[in-house]
Design a protein around this motif. Sequence first.
Motif, short mmCIF file in Angstrom:
data_model
loop_
_atom_site.label_atom_id
_atom_site.label_comp_id
_atom_site.label_asym_id
_atom_site.label_seq_id
_atom_site.Cartn_x
_atom_site.Cartn_y
_atom_site.Cartn_z
N TYR A 23 -39.58 15.48 -6.71
CA TYR A 23 -38.39 15.67 -5.89
C TYR A 23 -38.72 16.51 -4.67
O TYR A 23 -39.50 17.46 -4.74
N GLY A 51 -25.88 7.78 -10.66
CA GLY A 51 -26.88 8.67 -10.11
C GLY A 51 -28.30 8.43 -10.57
O GLY A 51 -28.72 7.30 -10.79
N LEU A 52 -29.03 9.52 -10.74
CA LEU A 52 -30.47 9.48 -11.00
C LEU A 52 -30.76 9.26 -12.48
O LEU A 52 -31.30 10.12 -13.18
N ASP A 75 -30.37 11.56 -3.22
CA ASP A 75 -29.24 11.92 -4.09
C ASP A 75 -28.01 12.19 -3.23
O ASP A 75 -27.66 13.33 -2.95
#
Length: 254
Positions: A23, A51-52, A75
């Motif tokens: 990230y 989402g992730l 994100d």
Amino acid sequence: MTCEACRTIPPVIAVGYTPKGTYSEIAGLKTYVTGSPDARVGLVDIYDIFGLSSQTLQGADLLAARLNAVVLIPDFFKGAAAHHDWLPPNTDEKMAALTAFMTNSASIPDAVVVLGKAIEEYRARFPSAKKWGAFGLCWGGKVTVLLSGPDSPFIASGQVHPGRMDAEDAKKVTIPHIVLASKDEPADVVKAYSEIIAGNGVGGHVETYEKMWHGWMGARANLEGEESLAEYKRGYNQLADFFEKHLEKADAKI
């Protein structure tokens, strides 16, 4: 080993997947980054409202490996995401929660503006990647198609089990565009997309996975089911084939 076998995605891990990426904050958003930072091709993967998820991260890793690309998942929701138990929104409480989320964290117009600006930072951060594509899952598909018209920052784009499909969006597409629909998308709109893309002169592909549900390649993917695992694999291989074809043959957009 045949050449065709060499050009498939890596094996899919059904349970306990460990993401390959890292990230980083890019363009003001926490962003999942996978693949080589020195890749010649970049791909923006726009997640669904959940989402992730592990399934979405694995999909990005598969594409990065198969395409030798750097793949980014920004994100947009900034740590928030829809709850699976909000769907279907069959109570007042669920409907209120989903509506608030879609209006605020998951505002499609806001995401379009953010991504349209972020592409310049992606190019600066990964200067070797001269060619960029994008695709989205469900919610992300709508964001993607709205950035696939005139002056698109992308060379090719796509939607998987698209959300909020509108044939008017297809009419504005000016780059090669792929749509992988599930059995749950409106058949008449999918048909209209197919006809528009087939006749727009820039290329693309529209296909319905007749046995798959909305979400089979994203957060709602069932990688433990034999059929759904096979269709997850087929979908990501199909995306890889599409982007390989159109990014490799296109002139770079700088």
